[in-house]
Scaffold this motif. Structure first.
Motif: not given
Length: 151
Positions: A100-123
């Protein structure tokens, strides 16, 4: 803004959920979406992640329309596919179905290569009394910092 400076946070996530495991995921985006993100016009505060046909999607993530976009502009709130390795996807899907866990996005960022990444957590969702404990802890820390500062 330069490429490494974009860091959009979900401040509610730590208050509402107990964060367990973290993953960095890529996002499948259109051209106008990445341009809006680079301008800092995005929000993940009300977003969450959900499995559809064994693929993970971020739902309700807001990316403002690109100012100089034409009729090819994107929809502001659409489901966007998250890019993870197969073994990570299987592990996340198993854990969300089992406990019954969920997945939550905590950060949206651009990495050094210029790609968009999302930090997600099992919560796991916090109960009301857990939230009260969090508030008490923050108040105590703030009071201690004031006392130390004034000493």
């Amino acid at each position: 803004m330069q490429q490494g400076e974009i860091n959009i946070k979900n401040k509610k996530a730590r208050f509402e959920y107990e964060l367990l495991d973290s993953y960095d995921a890529g996002i499948q985006l259109f051209g106008t979406e990445i341009k809006s993100i680079r301008m800092g016009k995005a929000s993940i505060t009300e977003s969450f992640c959900q499995f559809k046909e064994s693929e993970l999607y971020i739902i309700n993530m807001y990316i403002d329309e690109y100012d100089w976009g034409t009729h090819f502009n994107h929809k502001t709130r659409r489901d966007r596919k998250l890019l993870l390795k197969k073994n990570e996807l299987k592990k996340l899907e198993r854990k969300t179905k089992e406990t019954g866990n969920t997945i939550i996005a905590t950060n949206l960022y651009i990495n050094k290569k210029g790609l968009a990444k999302v930090k997600i957590y099992l919560a796991k969702g916090k109960k009301l009394y857990d939230k009260r404990e969090t508030i008490k802890g923050k108040d105590l820390k703030r009071d201690l910092d004031r006392i130390i500062k004034n000493s």
